[in-house]
Design a protein around this motif. Structure first.
Motif, short mmCIF file in Angstrom:
data_model
loop_
_atom_site.label_atom_id
_atom_site.label_comp_id
_atom_site.label_asym_id
_atom_site.label_seq_id
_atom_site.Cartn_x
_atom_site.Cartn_y
_atom_site.Cartn_z
N VAL A 65 0.85 -1.19 0.00
CA VAL A 65 0.00 0.00 0.00
C VAL A 65 0.89 1.23 0.00
N ASP A 66 0.63 2.15 -0.92
CA ASP A 66 1.30 3.45 -0.94
C ASP A 66 0.26 4.53 -0.77
N LEU A 67 0.48 5.42 0.18
CA LEU A 67 -0.39 6.58 0.39
C LEU A 67 0.40 7.83 0.04
N VAL A 68 -0.15 8.65 -0.84
CA VAL A 68 0.50 9.90 -1.25
C VAL A 68 -0.32 11.05 -0.67
N ILE A 69 0.31 11.88 0.15
CA ILE A 69 -0.37 13.02 0.76
C ILE A 69 -0.38 14.16 -0.27
N ASP A 70 -1.54 14.39 -0.86
CA ASP A 70 -1.59 15.35 -1.97
C ASP A 70 -2.86 16.20 -2.00
N HIS A 71 -3.83 15.89 -1.16
CA HIS A 71 -5.12 16.59 -1.24
C HIS A 71 -5.32 17.64 -0.15
N SER A 72 -4.29 17.95 0.62
CA SER A 72 -4.48 18.80 1.79
C SER A 72 -3.95 20.22 1.61
N VAL A 73 -3.21 20.48 0.55
CA VAL A 73 -2.71 21.83 0.32
C VAL A 73 -3.83 22.69 -0.26
N GLN A 74 -3.92 23.91 0.20
CA GLN A 74 -4.99 24.82 -0.22
C GLN A 74 -4.37 26.11 -0.75
N VAL A 75 -5.05 26.74 -1.71
CA VAL A 75 -4.52 27.95 -2.32
C VAL A 75 -4.95 29.15 -1.48
N ASP A 76 -4.24 29.36 -0.36
CA ASP A 76 -4.51 30.54 0.46
C ASP A 76 -3.83 31.77 -0.14
N HIS A 77 -2.56 31.64 -0.50
CA HIS A 77 -1.84 32.72 -1.17
C HIS A 77 -1.51 32.28 -2.59
N TYR A 78 -1.52 33.23 -3.51
CA TYR A 78 -1.31 32.83 -4.90
C TYR A 78 -0.42 33.79 -5.68
N LEU A 79 -0.16 34.96 -5.16
CA LEU A 79 0.69 35.91 -5.87
C LEU A 79 2.03 36.04 -5.18
N GLY A 80 3.09 35.99 -5.96
CA GLY A 80 4.43 36.17 -5.42
C GLY A 80 5.15 34.86 -5.18
N ALA A 81 6.47 34.93 -5.16
CA ALA A 81 7.30 33.73 -5.02
C ALA A 81 7.14 33.07 -3.66
N GLY A 82 6.61 33.81 -2.65
CA GLY A 82 6.44 33.25 -1.32
C GLY A 82 5.16 32.47 -1.13
N ALA A 83 4.30 32.42 -2.17
CA ALA A 83 3.01 31.74 -2.03
C ALA A 83 3.18 30.27 -1.69
N LEU A 84 4.15 29.61 -2.33
CA LEU A 84 4.36 28.18 -2.11
C LEU A 84 4.71 27.90 -0.66
N ASP A 85 5.70 28.61 -0.14
CA ASP A 85 6.13 28.37 1.25
C ASP A 85 5.01 28.67 2.23
N PHE A 86 4.25 29.73 1.99
CA PHE A 86 3.15 30.08 2.89
C PHE A 86 2.11 28.97 2.90
N ASN A 87 1.72 28.48 1.73
CA ASN A 87 0.69 27.44 1.65
C ASN A 87 1.15 26.15 2.29
N ILE A 88 2.44 25.81 2.13
CA ILE A 88 2.97 24.60 2.78
C ILE A 88 2.93 24.76 4.30
N GLU A 89 3.30 25.95 4.77
CA GLU A 89 3.26 26.20 6.22
C GLU A 89 1.84 26.06 6.74
N MET A 90 0.88 26.63 6.03
CA MET A 90 -0.52 26.53 6.43
C MET A 90 -1.01 25.08 6.37
N GLU A 91 -0.54 24.33 5.38
CA GLU A 91 -0.94 22.93 5.25
C GLU A 91 -0.54 22.13 6.48
N PHE A 92 0.70 22.30 6.94
CA PHE A 92 1.15 21.55 8.11
C PHE A 92 0.46 22.05 9.37
N GLU A 93 0.22 23.34 9.45
CA GLU A 93 -0.46 23.87 10.63
C GLU A 93 -1.87 23.32 10.75
#
Length: 940
Positions: A146-174
């Motif tokens: 069995v392989d489980l891929v965690i892929d459905h939990s990231v949400q598009v909270d921020h979308y403009l600027g190079a920092g959007a990715l890091d912010f969304n990952i931080e929010m995902e873990f929080e």
């Protein structure tokens, strides 16, 4: 396993003995050896069945050959009988028209976290139940990989600027730390269970690029790779020549625990592809065309297998794009056999030379390798498509099968605005006006721009200010433009095309309109690698598209909120705004609660609509925008096939895949830092709002209760056609005034921390409150309403469905649901069945069912009944306010039996959609979870 054919007290052999019996029995003398560059291996030759006069292998569809190999290899006259093998070997005699039950044993299981978390929760609950009943909890353990891929939990909270990715990952873990800690426990507690950490990619793309091998070696025996997954788009892997399809979570749990998938002999529709895609058309346009054609062919529940010269002209990524959308055209899977294109893709994605050699030699040895000069298999039926006829297209505004040629998009939008959304002049006979007020037909209009909707005040625009910009929002304004979803992000050609459109747009000074929420969510980090190498990441950023995360975002409803002023304007003025996404699903209420109209489109068209900012445009005659030197048209931005392929060839490299997937299990430091607690049993926390022990097994006894009639039942929901699992299953945002929202607030959770239903799938208290609570569902028991409400029969009070169900349960009243055709179409969500069960629904009465949802209902102990052909609840004059009885239910119940239903003096026949004997056993036990626990308990 076929325990329904034997005494339940008879213990089966141990796993080791079953494996030995499989290898030792070999009743067809099919086991043989063959040579590869890495040595000698064993295989089970299909040709031995032909030598025995049981089949002609070359005439069998390749997908059937894979199933047949599984039966042949596993034939032990216990789990798989010789009759099972003979029945499928004789497929060409009936071509699936007279189906019989077959036990298929997939090689592995894939999960994503939305559907995977409840699977692991159920496994943990089964361990707790086993302990309570005096058994060994460690018997509950995956027997298949069995392989489980965690892929459905990231949400598009921020979308403009190079920092959007890091912010969304931080929010995902929080947001998801508790869920992720639970999965870390499962990774440690269960054998044969791996977790791909967050931030890696979408499960289907990770499966395609890395997990899938085309063949596996088990105990020295080579076998075809095959799988089931808890996402309906598991079918994407069919493009690689790997048999796989989506199942419900509870069905997947059975496979994880060693149970076969019991299925009926499939009908196989052959789709012959000829020609090549013309200039300007993309793989997305092709798949939308295929979806439209095959949906009309009524391939629901059937296999589709692609063949013909056109297959060889397609890239593997294009094949995977088509296979991905099998659920949208209704097929169990859309299969492309292994061929030279498969081997080339394996090389491109960094598989080893030894792996590729093994795939080629095994598939050729066992007649599983397609070549252009091989005779076409025989199929149940065939359909043709000349690839040269494909044109740029979208699909929408509510269903993926509703294709719209790009040239007809503007008039179709205006037609739908009036006829679907009831905006404009709906009462006049001529709903369309051309110049001079003459009525025109938008579908046949030579000039689509001539069509206008009239007499709607909102059509002139609403003034909005946001983030320093002032603009007008209209009906048709595109407020979401998302390059998202496994369907397209796995395909370098369309991803590169999107980057080239952006590059050309940036060069002439165009940007996305300020009201458009733009995003890129690649299906794997390899996409970022080739974007960076080509420089297209910078070009996309210039026009407003930044990477926001690696996972399934907008397509699953994780689009995040729109800016507050835009959301307020939409709601206050009831604007019908649009989303354009490179996804596979656009059902009502799925993408964003503010966005009613959603269109599926290729990634380059997503960029184009972000630049235009509206669906109310004819790209052929109207400029997409005003550039530095004047009007710019879409034709000025569209790349040639040669331009796209030059970038793909130069920038999509095998070493990128090798680098990204090397040690993928340990690459995320945030994941690695999560604490792991607990041992063989999970330590359930009563106060948790994310993970709870579900009540399915809380009162489980060793004894099986008899099947009992249903009497005095009332209707909880009265539904029309095409009610999807997106309508039934909790998904998307949790409204604070909903039963689930009130529950969370009473538990001390603030609305800002609600997260999504998907993130809380491990808590039945939340999920049951969200079942049938979709904002777009229409329950005709409460006419004039929209959303999850019903009329409680007895008090006649209109209330939330959950509140009414709890009131019925308190009164001791069983419930039924009445529905129309295609009930349960949509994603393979186990909670659509689990929530139905926990609301007290004992039976569903529908005109027809989607395959996965029907199966899931049975596996939760809910009885699916189907009206006779041509009969509906409407034709029977039912109102839903009757009292229902099903007196024929009892231990003598048989699969597909016709039984009588009574409703206030009316009596009518219905077919029991328990299709196989093993499904009847699941129903008898109250569901598959209870069935498996009792089975393992008896085994000792």
């Amino acid at each position: 396993m076929r325990y329904h054919r034997r005494s339940f007290k008879q213990a089966p052999p141990s796993l080791a003995n079953r494996t030995y019996a499989m290898a030792a029995a070999d009743p067809f003398k099919a086991r043989d050896t063959f040579q590869t560059k890495s040595g000698e291996y064993a295989l089970y030759r299909l040709s031995r069945l032909e030598e025995a006069g049981l089949t002609t292998v070359s005439k069998l569809p390749y997908s059937v050959r894979v199933l047949l190999e599984s039966l042949l290899r596993n034939c032990d006259d216990y789990v798989v009988s010789q009759d099972d093998v003979k029945n499928l070997a004789g497929w060409n005699k009936t071509r699936g028209a007279n189906p019989v039950e077959l036990p298929f044993k997939p090689a592995r299981v894939v999960l994503q976290d939305f559907t995977g978390v409840p699977c692991v929760v159920d496994l943990a609950a089964m361990r707790s139940a086993m302990k309570r009943l005096g058994g060994d909890p460690n018997r509950i353990n995956p027997l298949n990989p069995v392989d489980l891929v965690i892929d459905h939990s990231v949400q598009v909270d921020h979308y403009l600027g190079a920092g959007a990715l890091d912010f969304n990952i931080e929010m995902e873990f929080e947001r998801n730390q508790e869920r992720y800690e639970f999965l870390r426990w499962g990774q440690k507690a269960f054998d044969n269970f791996r977790v791909v950490p967050p931030g890696t990619g979408i499960v289907h793309q990770v499966n395609l690029e890395y997990l899938a091998k085309c063949v596996f070696v088990r105990d020295g025996v080579v076998l075809p790779d095959s799988l089931v997954g808890t996402d309906s788009h598991t079918t994407m892997i069919d493009g690689l020549g790997v048999v796989g399809w989506g199942v419900g979570g509870i069905e997947a749990e059975g496979v994880m625990l060693g149970q076969p998938i019991y299925m009926l002999t499939p009908e196989v529709v052959g789709m012959e592809l000829t020609g090549k895609l013309p200039a300007g058309a993309t793989a997305t346009d092709l798949v939308l065309t295929v979806t439209e054609i095959l949906r009309k062919q009524k391939v629901v529940g059937k296999f589709v297998e692609f063949y013909g010269a056109g297959v060889s002209s397609m890239s593997l990524a294009d094949r995977a794009t088509i296979a991905n959308m099998s659920p949208e055209y209704g097929a169990t899977m859309g299969f492309f056999p292994v061929d030279d294109g498969t081997l080339e893709y394996l090389r491109q994605t960094g598989r080893t030379a030894e792996e590729i050699d093994l795939v080629e030699r095994y598939c050729k040895e066992n007649q599983l390798f397609r070549t252009d000069d091989a005779p076409a298999p025989e199929f149940s039926s065939t359909v043709e498509l000349d690839l040269a006829t494909v044109v740029p297209s979208l699909a929408g505004p509510k269903r993926p099968q509703d294709r719209i040629p790009l040239a007809a998009m503007k008039p179709q939008w205006r037609k739908d605005l009036i006829e679907v959304y009831e905006k404009g002049c709906v009462s006049t006979p001529a709903k369309w006006e051309g110049e001079g007020g003459q009525p025109i037909d938008p579908e046949g209009a030579a000039s689509p721009a001539a069509a206008v909707a009239v007499s709607d005040p909102g059509f002139d625009g609403i003034h909005v200010e946001n983030a320093g910009s002032t603009f007008q929002l209209h009906h048709g304004s595109v407020v979401i433009a998302a390059i998202t979803s496994c369907t397209n992000t796995s395909n370098p050609s369309v991803m590169v095309a999107a980057g080239l459109v952006a590059k050309k747009a940036a060069a002439v000074g165009l940007q996305a309109k300020p009201w458009v929420k733009t995003s890129i969510a690649p299906g794997s980090r390899v996409v970022t690698d080739y974007y960076e190498k080509s420089g297209l990441d910078k070009e996309l950023a210039k026009v407003g598209f930044y990477t926001v995360g690696y996972g399934c975002t907008t397509c699953i409803g994780n689009s995040g909120p729109l800016p507050a002023p835009i959301s307020a304007a939409i709601r206050e003025h009831d604007l019908v705004v649009a989303g354009v996404l490179s996804g596979n699903r656009n059902f009502e209420g799925r993408i964003n609660p503010d966005v009613k109209a959603n269109y599926l489109a290729s990634p380059p068209l997503v960029v184009a609509y972000a630049l235009a900012g509206t669906t109310d445009i004819d790209f052929a005659s109207e400029p997409i925008g005003e550039g530095d030197s004047g009007p710019v048209y879409l034709k000025d931005l569209w790349p040639t096939q040669q331009e796209v392929q030059q970038v793909v060839k130069a920038c999509v490299l095998p070493e990128m895949f090798e680098e990204q997937y090397g040690d993928v299990w340990e690459k995320n430091p945030k994941w690695n830092a999560l604490p792991i607690t607990g041992g063989e049993l999970y330590d359930w926390q009563p106060g948790s709002t994310y993970i709870q022990e579900p009540p399915f097994l809380a009162t489980l006894t060793e004894e099986v209760l008899p099947i009992a009639p249903i009497a005095g039942a009332r209707c909880l929901a009265l539904l029309g056609d095409s009610v999807t699992t997106d309508h039934i299953s909790p998904a998307g945002a949790i409204a604070k005034d909903s039963p689930a929202g009130r529950f969370l607030m009473n538990a001390g959770v603030e609305p800002v921390d609600f997260n999504s239903y998907g993130a809380r799938r491990g808590n039945d208290r939340v999920m049951t409150r969200g079942t049938f609570a979709n904002i777009r569902i229409r329950n005709q028991l409460a006419p004039g309403t929209e959303g999850g409400v019903t009329k409680h029969l007895g008090s006649d009070e209109v209330m939330p469905i959950y509140d009414a169900a709890m009131k019925y349960i308190k009164e001791g009243t069983p419930l039924v649901v009445l529905a129309g055709a295609e009930y349960g179409t949509g994603s393979s969500r186990d909670w659509a069945a689990k929530g139905t069960y926990l609301l007290g629904v004992r039976a569903v009465l529908a005109a027809s069912y989607e395959r996965i949802h029907r199966s899931n209902l049975v596996m939760m102990g809910v009885l699916p009944l189907q009206f006779e052909e041509g009969t509906t609840w409407q034709s029977l004059g039912l109102t839903g306010e009757e009292t229902f009885a099903i007196p024929d239910l009892g231990d003598s119940l048989k699969p597909l039996q016709t039984i009588t239903v009574q409703a206030d003096g009316k009596t009518f026949p219905m077919k029991v959609r328990i299709d196989t004997p093993v499904e009847l056993d699941y129903y008898r036990h109250g569901g598959i979870l209870a069935f498996v626990v009792r089975k393992l308990l008896k085994e000792g």
